[in-house]
Scaffold this motif. Structure first.
Motif: not given
Length: 261
Positions: A124-134, A139-145
């Motif tokens: 439930n954190s993907e929506q914050y990645f744009e601001e964090i990377q900016a 950033t790193a994200f694990d999409a599992a399978t």
């Protein structure tokens, strides 16, 4: 090197053993990163039940910063797990209070005081990645399978290291998929292949690394261990194959005992 992990946690409940172990993708990555000598924090929420305090105590005991791990009224997340010849098989998942998790400005500021922020499919954190990377944080994200789920589709555009897993092996279809994902924005697309090791694409070429064989007790946490080892190498500015080796060695350590950690 400071790694911030954010998102889901859960108690992995082995019904046949009547035992529960703390875990969850970001939590595991934080614990394994500290095991490798780095610094890590975990940001998330647990319930007010007994499992919630057990989760907090367990993570803290491993040397992970839990200053931003909060309690919410309700139940801590639980995943039902079976062991089939040493391989963990997931059953029902009760998300509990994690369904209410969100970040405020102070929480985002805290994450951005690290060298890298890591989350995953159920975080439930993907929506914050744009601001964090900016703000200049890796950033790193694990999409599992499930790289085609909505959360990875949102995260991938602002993810430097995009991880996922497959049991289908190194195929031309997989490599085409990795190329397509790379065009979405990540600097590196990393796929774990179970017994076949891992594959990385950096936009120019593919890199392949195998496994480091050992006796398998429980595969729980193997993928998260790989991620922690790989990212430790990345933050040390190691070559890609060295990062892959570090991931494989860390995974080998984890599968020799029961539970994630």
């Amino acid at each position: 090197m400071k790694l911030a992990t954010v998102g889901d946690n859960c108690m992995d409940y082995y019904a046949a053993l009547d035992k529960a172990y703390p875990g969850g993708n970001p939590v595991n990555v934080a614990v394994y990163f500290v095991r490798l000598g780095g610094e890590a924090s975990y940001t998330g929420v647990v319930g007010t039940d007994g499992y919630g305090q057990e989760m907090i105590d367990g993570i803290k005991a491993k040397g992970v910063d839990v200053s931003h791990l909060r309690k919410l009224e309700g139940k801590t997340a639980i995943t039902q797990v079976e062991l089939v010849e040493g391989d963990r098989v997931f059953g029902d998942y009760d998300e509990g209070v994690l369904s209410e998790f969100s970040l405020d400005k102070e929480g985002i500021d805290f994450l951005c005081d690290h060298d890298m922020v890591v989350s995953g499919l159920w975080g439930n954190s993907e929506q914050y990645f744009e601001e964090i990377q900016a703000r200049g944080v890796l950033t790193a994200f694990d999409a599992a399978t499930r790289p085609e789920d909505e959360a990875p589709k949102i995260a991938i555009k602002n993810t430097d290291y995009f991880f996922y897993a497959t049991d289908d092996g190194d195929t031309e279809e997989l490599r085409a998929q990795m190329r397509a994902y790379h065009k979405e924005g990540p600097k590196y697309v990393i796929v774990t292949l179970g017994e076949e090791g891992s594959l990385v694409y950096d936009g120019k070429e593919f890199y392949k690394y195998g496994i480091i064989a050992t006796d398998v007790v429980d595969t729980m946490g193997a993928g998260d261990s790989y991620i922690a080892g790989f990212l430790k190498g990345a933050l040390e500015k190691q070559e890609i194959l060295k990062c892959m080796e570090m991931g494989a060695r860390n995974a080998t350590e984890t599968i020799q005992y029961q539970g994630a950690w």
